[in-house]
Scaffold this motif. Sequence first.
Motif, PDB file in Angstrom:
ATOM      1  N   LEU A  92       5.371  22.543 -16.922  1.00 27.76           N
ATOM      2  CA  LEU A  92       4.190  22.911 -16.141  1.00 27.76           C
ATOM      3  C   LEU A  92       3.738  22.159 -14.886  1.00 27.76           C
ATOM      4  O   LEU A  92       3.212  22.993 -14.134  1.00 27.76           O
ATOM      5  CB  LEU A  92       2.963  22.273 -17.147  1.00 27.76           C
ATOM      6  CG  LEU A  92       1.477  22.540 -16.737  1.00 27.76           C
ATOM      7  CD1 LEU A  92       1.357  24.011 -16.843  1.00 27.76           C
ATOM      8  CD2 LEU A  92       0.565  21.807 -17.757  1.00 27.76           C
ATOM      9  N   ARG A  93       4.205  21.012 -14.685  1.00 32.62           N
ATOM     10  CA  ARG A  93       4.429  20.379 -13.289  1.00 32.62           C
ATOM     11  C   ARG A  93       5.102  21.329 -12.387  1.00 32.62           C
ATOM     12  O   ARG A  93       4.669  21.721 -11.241  1.00 32.62           O
ATOM     13  CB  ARG A  93       5.018  19.027 -13.368  1.00 32.62           C
ATOM     14  CG  ARG A  93       4.942  18.510 -12.130  1.00 32.62           C
ATOM     15  CD  ARG A  93       3.526  17.897 -11.941  1.00 32.62           C
ATOM     16  NE  ARG A  93       2.866  18.232 -10.722  1.00 32.62           N
ATOM     17  CZ  ARG A  93       1.395  18.381 -10.480  1.00 32.62           C
ATOM     18  NH1 ARG A  93       0.712  18.057 -11.416  1.00 32.62           N
ATOM     19  NH2 ARG A  93       1.034  18.636  -9.222  1.00 32.62           N
ATOM     20  N   THR A 141      -0.473  16.708 -17.588  1.00 27.19           N
ATOM     21  CA  THR A 141       0.122  16.949 -16.499  1.00 27.19           C
ATOM     22  C   THR A 141      -0.597  17.304 -15.260  1.00 27.19           C
ATOM     23  O   THR A 141      -0.301  17.018 -14.101  1.00 27.19           O
ATOM     24  CB  THR A 141       0.811  18.224 -16.817  1.00 27.19           C
ATOM     25  OG1 THR A 141       1.569  18.008 -17.831  1.00 27.19           O
ATOM     26  CG2 THR A 141       1.794  18.957 -15.662  1.00 27.19           C
ATOM     27  N   LEU A 142      -1.734  17.881 -15.495  1.00 28.62           N
ATOM     28  CA  LEU A 142      -2.507  18.400 -14.194  1.00 28.62           C
ATOM     29  C   LEU A 142      -3.574  17.269 -13.602  1.00 28.62           C
ATOM     30  O   LEU A 142      -3.923  16.362 -14.517  1.00 28.62           O
ATOM     31  CB  LEU A 142      -3.523  19.617 -14.580  1.00 28.62           C
ATOM     32  CG  LEU A 142      -2.695  20.758 -15.133  1.00 28.62           C
ATOM     33  CD1 LEU A 142      -3.752  21.809 -15.264  1.00 28.62           C
ATOM     34  CD2 LEU A 142      -1.808  21.137 -14.183  1.00 28.62           C
ATOM     35  N   ARG A 143      -3.524  17.300 -12.486  1.00 29.97           N
ATOM     36  CA  ARG A 143      -4.183  16.298 -11.718  1.00 29.97           C
ATOM     37  C   ARG A 143      -5.459  17.073 -11.181  1.00 29.97           C
ATOM     38  O   ARG A 143      -5.387  18.203 -10.634  1.00 29.97           O
ATOM     39  CB  ARG A 143      -3.755  15.773 -10.647  1.00 29.97           C
ATOM     40  CG  ARG A 143      -2.377  14.746 -11.236  1.00 29.97           C
ATOM     41  CD  ARG A 143      -1.629  14.116 -10.150  1.00 29.97           C
ATOM     42  NE  ARG A 143      -0.931  14.869  -9.272  1.00 29.97           N
ATOM     43  CZ  ARG A 143       0.508  15.121  -9.157  1.00 29.97           C
ATOM     44  NH1 ARG A 143       1.036  14.695 -10.112  1.00 29.97           N
ATOM     45  NH2 ARG A 143       0.832  15.521  -8.344  1.00 29.97           N
ATOM     46  N   ASP A 144      -6.611  16.186 -10.691  1.00 34.50           N
ATOM     47  CA  ASP A 144      -7.984  17.079  -9.892  1.00 34.50           C
ATOM     48  C   ASP A 144      -7.447  17.624  -8.655  1.00 34.50           C
ATOM     49  O   ASP A 144      -7.974  18.634  -8.382  1.00 34.50           O
ATOM     50  CB  ASP A 144      -8.884  15.994 -10.085  1.00 34.50           C
ATOM     51  CG  ASP A 144      -9.562  15.410 -10.998  1.00 34.50           C
ATOM     52  OD1 ASP A 144      -9.363  16.331 -12.135  1.00 34.50           O
ATOM     53  OD2 ASP A 144     -10.087  14.594 -11.056  1.00 34.50           O
ATOM     54  N   ASP A 145      -6.664  17.107  -8.026  1.00 32.74           N
ATOM     55  CA  ASP A 145      -6.258  17.645  -6.667  1.00 32.74           C
ATOM     56  C   ASP A 145      -5.292  18.676  -6.681  1.00 32.74           C
ATOM     57  O   ASP A 145      -4.981  19.423  -5.816  1.00 32.74           O
ATOM     58  CB  ASP A 145      -5.741  16.454  -5.801  1.00 32.74           C
ATOM     59  CG  ASP A 145      -4.355  15.655  -6.214  1.00 32.74           C
ATOM     60  OD1 ASP A 145      -4.071  16.089  -7.175  1.00 32.74           O
ATOM     61  OD2 ASP A 145      -4.125  14.896  -5.411  1.00 32.74           O
ATOM     62  N   GLY A 164      -9.653  17.652 -25.995  1.00 31.83           N
ATOM     63  CA  GLY A 164      -8.232  17.928 -25.784  1.00 31.83           C
ATOM     64  C   GLY A 164      -7.880  17.707 -24.466  1.00 31.83           C
ATOM     65  O   GLY A 164      -6.661  17.568 -24.108  1.00 31.83           O
ATOM     66  N   LEU A 165      -8.689  18.437 -23.607  1.00 35.18           N
ATOM     67  CA  LEU A 165      -8.359  18.453 -22.189  1.00 35.18           C
ATOM     68  C   LEU A 165      -8.785  17.325 -21.219  1.00 35.18           C
ATOM     69  O   LEU A 165      -8.370  17.090 -20.033  1.00 35.18           O
ATOM     70  CB  LEU A 165      -8.900  19.814 -21.499  1.00 35.18           C
ATOM     71  CG  LEU A 165      -8.124  21.104 -22.122  1.00 35.18           C
ATOM     72  CD1 LEU A 165      -9.094  22.311 -21.450  1.00 35.18           C
ATOM     73  CD2 LEU A 165      -6.840  21.465 -21.391  1.00 35.18           C
ATOM     74  N   ASP A 192      -2.907  18.765 -24.843  1.00 36.49           N
ATOM     75  CA  ASP A 192      -2.404  17.427 -24.526  1.00 36.49           C
ATOM     76  C   ASP A 192      -1.751  17.692 -23.302  1.00 36.49           C
ATOM     77  O   ASP A 192      -1.668  16.576 -22.407  1.00 36.49           O
ATOM     78  CB  ASP A 192      -1.775  16.861 -25.747  1.00 36.49           C
ATOM     79  CG  ASP A 192      -2.595  16.596 -26.898  1.00 36.49           C
ATOM     80  OD1 ASP A 192      -3.785  16.535 -26.724  1.00 36.49           O
ATOM     81  OD2 ASP A 192      -2.262  16.387 -27.910  1.00 36.49           O
ATOM     82  N   VAL A 193      -0.743  18.600 -23.237  1.00 33.87           N
ATOM     83  CA  VAL A 193       0.188  18.513 -22.239  1.00 33.87           C
ATOM     84  C   VAL A 193      -0.447  18.766 -20.847  1.00 33.87           C
ATOM     85  O   VAL A 193      -0.146  18.429 -19.637  1.00 33.87           O
ATOM     86  CB  VAL A 193       1.395  19.726 -22.390  1.00 33.87           C
ATOM     87  CG1 VAL A 193       2.058  19.713 -21.125  1.00 33.87           C
ATOM     88  CG2 VAL A 193       2.254  19.133 -23.674  1.00 33.87           C
TER      89      VAL A 193
END
Length: 297
Positions: free
Chosen positions: A37-38, A66-70, A110-111, A61-62
């Motif tokens: 995903l990254r 993995t994801l960041r706000d920016d 979950g997110l 969960d993944v």
Amino acid sequence: MTTPTASFAGRTVRRIGYGAMQLERLHDRRDEAVALLRHAVELGVDHVDTATFYGFGFVNDVIRETLRDDDGVLVVTKVGADPDPGGPLPLRPAQRPEQLRASVEDNLRGLGTDRLDVVNLRRLDTGPGLRPHGDQVVDLDDQLAVMTALRDEGKIGAIGLSSVSLDVLRRALPAGIACVQNAYSLVSRDDEDLLRLCLAEDIAWVPYFPLGSAFPGLPKATDEPAVHAVAESLGITPSQVGLAWLLHRAPHVLLIPGTASAAHLAENMAVGRITFDADTLATLDAVESRSSEVPIG
């Protein structure tokens, strides 16, 4: 040629996103799921499609990890079904208003967020898969009432629809609809009227089963001789032909192909650079369209 973009829920996103359902195949290899995903984000993905029932919460969960706000990724989730491990899909309808609200709350947890960018109400009216019965046959107005209330509360940014008919979309338009997810592909084009209405209303068209149905016996774009001939002539894969055809179909089409493979992910992202001339498009447009209606449950 840069990856094409389109409007979605008031934002501009690249027309090739990522369907995260396939991450559940990496359930026992969480680090690989996070890395994939990254990598998708690094390749330019800014639109990810998910659901609480994907991997029974594993996929969300993944995404949370993995994801960041920016990163600026638009995360789209869905409600209207709950996990049913013993079922044929394995899902069961969850169409009642209180179930829709509970599913939104599950996705928020979950997110790991207090606001979901877009939530699709999966109505189960059309397409392959589940059909509602008994108390799961719920009036659209009752469903939209809870969805708009959740939007007013700030828990939902925008509302989408999935597996809906033309009549349902027309009825829902006053509520403000950001996208429609229906089964649609080169070999199954039942919803041309829906696609055109979405274009006229500036609603993103996000097809699932973009290469044909995963159910046995139903048409698949990669089985078509014309698709293979085009792929060979252009030096690309049949899957890339099927996906590129969708991008050529209309400017509001957004793709969310899923994969658990980094190599396949790169192939999917490259679809945005594929162009067809008029003769090639005519060849593909001539492929027979067959229905993908397979009710289950």
